[in-house]
Design a protein around this motif. Structure first.
Motif, PDB file in Angstrom:
ATOM      1  N   ASP A   1      49.870  47.874 -38.875  1.00 44.68           N
ATOM      2  CA  ASP A   1      50.445  47.615 -38.241  1.00 44.68           C
ATOM      3  C   ASP A   1      50.573  48.840 -36.991  1.00 44.68           C
TER       4      ASP A   1
ATOM      5  N   LYS B   1      50.006  49.464 -32.644  1.00 48.61           N
ATOM      6  CA  LYS B   1      50.209  49.000 -31.686  1.00 48.61           C
ATOM      7  C   LYS B   1      49.373  49.920 -30.402  1.00 48.61           C
TER       8      LYS B   1
ATOM      9  N   CYS C   1      42.057  48.101 -36.457  1.00 53.29           N
ATOM     10  CA  CYS C   1      43.148  48.100 -37.352  1.00 53.29           C
ATOM     11  C   CYS C   1      43.556  46.189 -38.474  1.00 53.29           C
ATOM     12  N   GLU C   2      43.250  45.280 -37.017  1.00 51.16           N
ATOM     13  CA  GLU C   2      42.628  43.600 -37.504  1.00 51.16           C
ATOM     14  C   GLU C   2      42.233  44.120 -39.194  1.00 51.16           C
ATOM     15  N   ARG C   3      41.780  43.870 -39.256  1.00 52.18           N
ATOM     16  CA  ARG C   3      40.305  44.293 -40.594  1.00 52.18           C
ATOM     17  C   ARG C   3      41.099  44.618 -40.988  1.00 52.18           C
TER      18      ARG C   3
ATOM     19  N   ASN D   1      44.185  44.292 -24.335  1.00 52.53           N
ATOM     20  CA  ASN D   1      43.057  45.178 -24.809  1.00 52.53           C
ATOM     21  C   ASN D   1      41.905  44.924 -23.639  1.00 52.53           C
TER      22      ASN D   1
ATOM     23  N   ASP E   1      34.615  36.505 -34.266  1.00 54.15           N
ATOM     24  CA  ASP E   1      35.772  37.665 -34.209  1.00 54.15           C
ATOM     25  C   ASP E   1      35.875  37.650 -32.216  1.00 54.15           C
ATOM     26  N   ARG E   2      37.327  37.578 -32.008  1.00 56.97           N
ATOM     27  CA  ARG E   2      36.991  37.636 -30.834  1.00 56.97           C
ATOM     28  C   ARG E   2      37.088  38.732 -30.259  1.00 56.97           C
ATOM     29  N   TYR E   3      37.022  40.157 -31.229  1.00 58.81           N
ATOM     30  CA  TYR E   3      37.452  41.899 -30.594  1.00 58.81           C
ATOM     31  C   TYR E   3      35.499  41.551 -30.328  1.00 58.81           C
TER      32      TYR E   3
ATOM     33  N   GLY F   1      44.952  45.556 -41.786  1.00 59.75           N
ATOM     34  CA  GLY F   1      46.321  44.693 -41.502  1.00 59.75           C
ATOM     35  C   GLY F   1      46.983  45.518 -41.278  1.00 59.75           C
TER      36      GLY F   1
ATOM     37  N   ILE G   1      41.212  48.516 -31.821  1.00 60.98           N
ATOM     38  CA  ILE G   1      42.100  47.522 -32.310  1.00 60.98           C
ATOM     39  C   ILE G   1      41.266  45.953 -33.406  1.00 60.98           C
ATOM     40  N   LEU G   2      39.748  46.432 -33.613  1.00 60.09           N
ATOM     41  CA  LEU G   2      39.548  45.711 -34.076  1.00 60.09           C
ATOM     42  C   LEU G   2      39.944  46.517 -36.030  1.00 60.09           C
TER      43      LEU G   2
END
Length: 630
Positions: free
Chosen positions: A234, A236, A228-230, A19, A199-201, A232, A225-226
């Motif tokens: 899949d 890329k 998609c992470e929240r 990212n 939270d990293r992002y 779940g 990215i944030l």
């Protein structure tokens, strides 16, 4: 607590996630860092904070020492630069000592560790970029990829710059002092986000709101990215983003401005809205913010489609916007499509239909794309060169068409029908071309005259005898007035009415592209046709195609109203054929003015008929979808 570089690198590894856009320091930033080190003296020097997240612990297979792997959230520019600097100090010790030494071995432990092979202590998640970094950090000859990304170029330049800087250290003691400064006196504070469950992002986004701002593309990628992470998902995102910026760089449109233009275009086309280069991130977040809080399958599918579009559409965007389209003939398009796109570029109006071109390239075969590219050139010339509408005329319609191509399975025939209807409604072929018969478009007031004459020149042979010029002055100088702009000697007697001569000299039928304007000058028409004492004349072997055809209109005894109008009629017929769409509504009759009937008593109005083609009145009705404009 502040730590020196020896502590930060001796038992730690740092992983740069996708990212982040990659290394970007230039020699200026590196020299600023070296300047700080040189001014330190015997004191330590604080060089800011790095932010990371602890990921895992492991043992170094070479030393058996415990190590910790961190994800590096902020600080990659400094840590990467220091790793390169330490590596070049190590190499310099080996060069001076002619062998490995205690110092070079000590530095090696700060540069690499062993776990499933020897690895650098600062790694990139992007495998291609990481392989390049390992390559430039090795003692081997650098293997340069065919398509280097900006991050690769900056890494290579940093290595070469620091190597040159260290080459000035010939004295071992001085080199040892410099090494100790770098490893022991440079102090950095490290912040571990994992300790505070941050939270990293969101942290990455907050960090990069300072200094040089992220591009709109970077910010949208980070938001994806944030989400998609929240949720779940899949998906890329980083891979799509990296492939897209690599493509933009490959086609020479990788600047920050082009990145913003790219993501604004993709967002606008996909969502059938109009977003600018500066507000697309804001609109994107507004569109998908709900996914941060709750599930919405419809929104998830829409977001997935958008993300999966990025890398593939970037190729089409790159081709349409690049300046070296010729390099991709037969790879990304056929010769015809290239020629049509090149013609649109030459008009200087490529922005009007570029979205249609890009979506058509993305969606259609080479042959179908060529048909759309031709339609785009015809549309652009008729709407904006002949009818002289503003460039934003029908902007909403063109956006809507591009969206339909991208998202609604609009066929190539549908596109031709849509554009034909726009032209019939706004720039009817007969009305457009009639402007050439009235003198309304002439040398003095038509900025697209050179383009028209160039296309006419090409139509008279399989090849053009004159190269396309981009310089405006050269363009004007290469247009020859057969009846000179200023009459004297032979011409003043031939055209006794000077007011008429001035008016008629600028008509389209009196103009031709030439390679010998200064030689032809104000010679009589006979000498212009053939003057063997001169280096250039209309019937010369090296004359342009259209100059050679002037003999079809005169035997050299006169060049007056009749000859100019006879040639003009042929140019009008060329224009009808050249800029007609395959649409029966482009048929019609050009009623010639009284001037034609006065000087060409046998001439008739020009009837142009397209018997087979699209009938926009009978085919599907074209509707313009609602386009959201915030």
């Amino acid at each position: 607590m502040m730590k020196n570089l020896s502590t930060l690198l001796n038992s730690r590894t740092y992983f740069i996630p996708k990212n982040q856009r990659g290394y970007s320091w230039t020699s200026k930033e590196i020299d600023d860092l070296l300047g700080d080190i040189s001014l330190m003296g015997n004191k330590s020097h604080y060089l800011g904070t790095i932010i990371c997240s602890k990921q895992e612990s492991f043992f170094d297979e070479a030393t058996g020492a415990a190590n910790i792997k961190f994800i590096l959230e902020d600080g990659q520019q400094r840590l990467t630069t220091f790793l390169i600097l330490i590596n070049e100090i190590r190499s310099r010790f080996i060069e001076i000592d002619k062998k490995e030494s205690l110092e070079s071995q000590e530095l090696s432990r700060l540069i690499t560790y062993k776990k499933d092979g020897l690895k650098l202590r600062v790694e990139n998640e992007n495998s291609i970029l990481n392989s390049f970094f390992e390559n430039v950090m090795s003692d081997k000859k650098i293997i340069i990829p065919q398509d280097k990304t900006p991050a690769m170029r900056y890494l290579q330049n940093a290595v070469e710059h620091l190597k040159e800087y260290l080459s000035e250290y010939d004295n071992r003691e001085e080199l040892l002092k410099f090494k100790n400064k770098v490893c022991n006196q440079v102090l950095i504070i490290d912040v571990d986000l994992s300790d505070a469950m941050v939270d990293r992002y969101l942290t990455f986004d907050a960090i990069n709101s300072r200094g040089l701002p992220l591009t709109e593309f970077d910010k949208i990628k980070n938001f994806c990215i944030l989400v998609c992470e929240r949720r779940g998902l899949d998906i890329k995102v980083e891979d799509e983003w990296y492939k897209a910026i690599s493509n933009l760089e490959k086609y020479g449109v990788g600047s920050r401005g082009n990145e913003n233009a790219f993501i604004a275009e993709v967002f606008s086309l996909y969502h059938n809205t109009i977003a600018s280069n500066s507000d697309v991130h804001e609109k994107f977040v507004k569109e998908y913010r709900t996914l941060l809080d709750k599930d919405n399958n419809k929104k998830v599918l829409k977001l997935s489609g958008f993300i999966n579009l990025l890398s593939s559409y970037s190729t089409s965007f790159g081709l349409v916007n690049c300046k070296k389209k010729q390099n991709y003939v037969s790879i990304l398009c056929n010769e015809d499509a290239f020629n049509w796109m090149n013609s649109v570029d030459r008009l200087g109006l490529s922005g009007i239909t570029k979205r249609v071109l890009a979506t058509a390239h993305y969606s259609y075969s080479f042959q179908e794309f060529s048909r759309v590219a031709q339609a785009c050139e015809i549309y652009t010339f008729r709407m904006h060169a002949l009818s002289r509408y503003r460039v934003d005329k029908c902007n909403k319609d063109i956006m809507n068409l591009s969206h339909k191509i991208l998202c609604d399975d609009f066929s190539c025939d549908d596109v031709i029908h849509y554009m034909s209807k726009l032209l019939v409604d706004n720039a009817n072929l007969i009305d457009c071309v009639t402007k050439l018969t009235t003198g309304e478009l002439n040398y003095n007031n038509w900025s697209y005259l050179y383009y028209f004459l160039y296309e006419y020149e090409k139509s008279k042979s399989a090849y053009s005898t004159i190269d396309w010029n981009t310089n405006d002055k050269v363009k004007r100088d290469s247009i020859e007035h057969i009846l000179p702009k200023v009459c004297d000697s032979w011409w003043s007697a031939h055209w006794p009415n000077q007011l008429q001569a001035e008016k008629w000299s600028h008509r389209v039928g009196n103009l031709v592209l030439t390679k010998g304007n200064s030689i032809l000058g104000r010679k009589s028409i006979a000498d212009k046709l053939k003057d063997k004492a001169a280096d250039y004349y209309y019937l010369h072997d090296s004359a342009t195609n259209c100059e050679k055809l002037i003999a079809n209109y005169t035997d050299g005894s006169k060049w007056q109203h009749q000859e100019i109008l006879s040639r003009e009629i042929d140019m009008i017929e060329f224009a009808l054929n050249r800029w007609a769409m395959p649409c029966i509504q482009d048929s019609g009759i050009i009623k010639l003015s009284d001037e034609y009937k006065q000087y060409l008593p046998n001439c008739k109005d020009i009837e142009y008929v397209i018997s087979e083609g699209i009938n926009i009145e009978k085919q599907i009705e074209v509707e313009v979808d609602d386009i959201v404009i915030d």
